[in-house]
Design an enzyme around this catalytic site. Sequence first.
Site, PDB file in Angstrom:
ATOM      1  N   GLU A  54       0.885  -1.181   0.000  1.00 27.89           N
ATOM      2  CA  GLU A  54       0.000   0.000   0.000  1.00 27.89           C
ATOM      3  C   GLU A  54       0.908   1.212   0.000  1.00 27.89           C
ATOM      4  O   GLU A  54       1.693   1.398   0.932  1.00 27.89           O
ATOM      5  CB  GLU A  54      -0.885   0.005   1.257  1.00 27.89           C
ATOM      6  CG  GLU A  54      -1.835  -1.172   1.351  1.00 27.89           C
ATOM      7  CD  GLU A  54      -2.917  -1.137   0.267  1.00 27.89           C
ATOM      8  OE1 GLU A  54      -3.200  -0.053  -0.268  1.00 27.89           O
ATOM      9  OE2 GLU A  54      -3.456  -2.208  -0.047  1.00 27.89           O
ATOM     10  N   CYS A 100      -1.739   9.276   3.612  1.00 23.93           N
ATOM     11  CA  CYS A 100      -1.644   8.810   2.221  1.00 23.93           C
ATOM     12  C   CYS A 100      -2.858   9.260   1.427  1.00 23.93           C
ATOM     13  O   CYS A 100      -2.790   9.418   0.217  1.00 23.93           O
ATOM     14  CB  CYS A 100      -1.517   7.295   2.189  1.00 23.93           C
ATOM     15  SG  CYS A 100      -2.830   6.480   3.087  1.00 23.93           S
TER      16      CYS A 100
HETATM   17  P1  NAD Z   1       8.872   4.482   3.909  1.00 23.83           P
HETATM   18  O1  NAD Z   1       8.611   3.738   2.648  1.00 23.83           O
HETATM   19  O2  NAD Z   1      10.070   5.334   3.975  1.00 23.83           O
HETATM   20  O3  NAD Z   1       8.978   3.454   5.138  1.00 23.83           O
HETATM   21  C1  NAD Z   1       7.970   2.516   5.398  1.00 23.83           C
HETATM   22  C2  NAD Z   1       8.576   1.338   6.143  1.00 23.83           C
HETATM   23  O4  NAD Z   1       9.448   0.613   5.260  1.00 23.83           O
HETATM   24  C3  NAD Z   1       9.426   1.728   7.349  1.00 23.83           C
HETATM   25  O5  NAD Z   1       9.157   0.837   8.420  1.00 23.83           O
HETATM   26  C4  NAD Z   1      10.853   1.524   6.849  1.00 23.83           C
HETATM   27  O6  NAD Z   1      11.771   1.227   7.870  1.00 23.83           O
HETATM   28  C5  NAD Z   1      10.667   0.327   5.944  1.00 23.83           C
HETATM   29  N1  NAD Z   1      11.734   0.115   4.949  1.00 23.83           N
HETATM   30  C6  NAD Z   1      12.551   1.044   4.380  1.00 23.83           C
HETATM   31  N2  NAD Z   1      13.408   0.436   3.517  1.00 23.83           N
HETATM   32  C7  NAD Z   1      13.127  -0.888   3.531  1.00 23.83           C
HETATM   33  C8  NAD Z   1      13.650  -2.026   2.845  1.00 23.83           C
HETATM   34  N3  NAD Z   1      14.637  -1.917   1.958  1.00 23.83           N
HETATM   35  N4  NAD Z   1      13.104  -3.234   3.099  1.00 23.83           N
HETATM   36  C9  NAD Z   1      12.072  -3.371   3.980  1.00 23.83           C
HETATM   37  N5  NAD Z   1      11.542  -2.325   4.667  1.00 23.83           N
HETATM   38  C10 NAD Z   1      12.065  -1.102   4.439  1.00 23.83           C
HETATM   39  O7  NAD Z   1       7.522   5.333   4.201  1.00 23.83           O
HETATM   40  P2  NAD Z   1       7.244   6.395   5.344  1.00 23.83           P
HETATM   41  O8  NAD Z   1       8.034   7.637   5.084  1.00 23.83           O
HETATM   42  O9  NAD Z   1       7.358   5.757   6.683  1.00 23.83           O
HETATM   43  O10 NAD Z   1       5.679   6.724   5.090  1.00 23.83           O
HETATM   44  C11 NAD Z   1       5.221   7.657   4.174  1.00 23.83           C
HETATM   45  C12 NAD Z   1       4.726   6.978   2.911  1.00 23.83           C
HETATM   46  O11 NAD Z   1       3.757   5.987   3.250  1.00 23.83           O
HETATM   47  C13 NAD Z   1       3.991   7.926   1.948  1.00 23.83           C
HETATM   48  O12 NAD Z   1       4.394   7.644   0.628  1.00 23.83           O
HETATM   49  C14 NAD Z   1       2.524   7.563   2.155  1.00 23.83           C
HETATM   50  O13 NAD Z   1       1.683   7.861   1.047  1.00 23.83           O
HETATM   51  C15 NAD Z   1       2.614   6.110   2.406  1.00 23.83           C
HETATM   52  N6  NAD Z   1       1.416   5.610   3.093  1.00 23.83           N
HETATM   53  C16 NAD Z   1       0.539   4.842   2.380  1.00 23.83           C
HETATM   54  C17 NAD Z   1      -0.631   4.378   2.993  1.00 23.83           C
HETATM   55  C18 NAD Z   1      -1.617   3.519   2.238  1.00 23.83           C
HETATM   56  O14 NAD Z   1      -2.413   2.828   2.879  1.00 23.83           O
HETATM   57  N7  NAD Z   1      -1.590   3.503   0.917  1.00 23.83           N
HETATM   58  C19 NAD Z   1      -0.878   4.699   4.339  1.00 23.83           C
HETATM   59  C20 NAD Z   1       0.044   5.478   5.028  1.00 23.83           C
HETATM   60  C21 NAD Z   1       1.195   5.925   4.404  1.00 23.83           C
END
Ligand code: NAD
Length: 511
Positions: A281, A315
């Site tokens: 997501e 999001c």
């Molecule tokens: P992010 O992608 O930077 O991090 C999300 C998670 O992924 C964190 O726990 C991070 O540690 C982990 N991560 C990072 N690199 C990784 C890897 N290589 N392998 C596995 N895990 C890894 O996102 P963020 O800054 O925490 O959140 C903001 C983003 O989330 C925005 O783009 C927002 O739109 C999105 N979001 C989407 C929804 C939805 O339901 N569609 C809901 C909330 C937020």
Amino acid sequence: MAWADSRDEHARLAADPRDRFRVSGLDGTLFPVMKLRHWIGGEWRAGSSGHELRSLNPSDPSDVVSAIGADGADEARAAAQAAAEAFGGWRSMAAAARALLLNSWADAVASRDEEMARTITREVGKPISEARGEVGRCVALLRYYAGEAVRPMGEVIPGQASAMLQYSLRQPVGPTALITPWNFPVAIPIWKAGPALAFGNTVVLKAAEQSMLCASLLAETAQEAGLPAGVFNVVFGSGETAGAALVEAPEIRLVSFTGSEAVGSIVAESCARRNVKYQTEMGGKNVAIVLADADLDRAATLVAGGAMRFAGQKCTATSRVVVEKSVAAAFSAKLVSAIERLELGPSDRDSAAIGPVIEQSALDRLRTAVSSSAGELLTGGFDPVDGALAKGLYFKPTLVAGLARDSELMTRELFGPVLAFAEAADLDEALSIANDTPYGLSASLFTRDIGSALKYVDRIEAGMVRVNGDTTGVDPHAPFGGVKRSGSHSREQGPSAREFYTEIKTVQIQG
Ligand code: NAD
């Protein structure tokens, strides 16, 4: 903040028998800094030594909220093993017994609701009124999935032979990895863990680096509720170390990720390579369309709130508004005043609507994007916020008009309180602008005309579609997710959760 300044609270934390707290004198202020531990197999395990990962209070980044060793890869692998060891017992427990435990977890969260809400506010800067709503939503989600645990897990299918019973049987998939972002630090982990556990999977949560204390409270409440050891595990660490190690752990059979598109693509690729079931997501560039026949005052209030509350860090936040030309001037004036009525204030004040953004890099990104834009600034802007808010990472709610369709503010997810304003001749042109994005998460239309509403519902490319409502939020029992590059085409929550967190066995029994 009041919470951190309280002497009683301070004394209580410093005397914690499990030695999970220390006191920092940063900036001359005493703050309780939680020394986190991983929650693995029913035990609190100390983090690795060396470089430390810290979550900071965005309202005052000198307030270090929690800390732990940055790596976490070994702990992620250990947690995957613990989840695999617990899986057999959990999947064969009666569904009604699992439901009772989820209800106990809901009770444990409800009994600490104010503490959890204040922790969300302190750790990610979410205004306290919304943080309270998020905790309430966790309780509702856990109770909903407790109910779902005991609903039918398959259906009878007529067989080709007469003396035959044929049916589909939904079964748990196995140890499940949850990778979550910081912006809904308790609700997103719960809307994944709730169904995963209800249907018999075991879970390892790798929480976001910016919201580790919130995740630790989820582990504490799961422990208080009596979830068996290894059924729900929480590990901390950076995404590249702990996150990647967890996704790639051989015990993991199911991965649910929420976060940015860039990271989601890495996770999806890794899962697809090994044929591990996954869902991603991801981001959005959500649009609100306002037609000339709409109730413009109501639309202005809802668009302003959908774009700016929690500093646009949802999001589903509205980041583009497309307005029918004949009312564009009138609507932009109403929108500016609706935005300016929203209180940019300390997140722990009940009336605050817009708190700080999550970290310095987010503030820098917003300043650069807005200051380099060729558009016309209608309100807000990149000047630093001063006075009582000067310590925090605040960005003024900003509305920019006159942008090219392919400009950064019209196309890129900025994840902040910045709204791009565009005009369209009619609904057809508005839909063409609205769909001109790689994303497809959420959209809304404001109109009084049922024909326009039906055409928009049919043609808009988004997973979450509203008429006369803002783009944010969803009921806990309704499916949630996006199309195009906003997600991997599955849905979370509601009945869709059962599809993702189970797999089907087709059974034929003949006498
Ligand atoms: P992010 O992608 O930077 O991090 C999300 C998670 O992924 C964190 O726990 C991070 O540690 C982990 N991560 C990072 N690199 C990784 C890897 N290589 N392998 C596995 N895990 C890894 O996102 P963020 O800054 O925490 O959140 C903001 C983003 O989330 C925005 O783009 C927002 O739109 C999105 N979001 C989407 C929804 C939805 O339901 N569609 C809901 C909330 C937020």
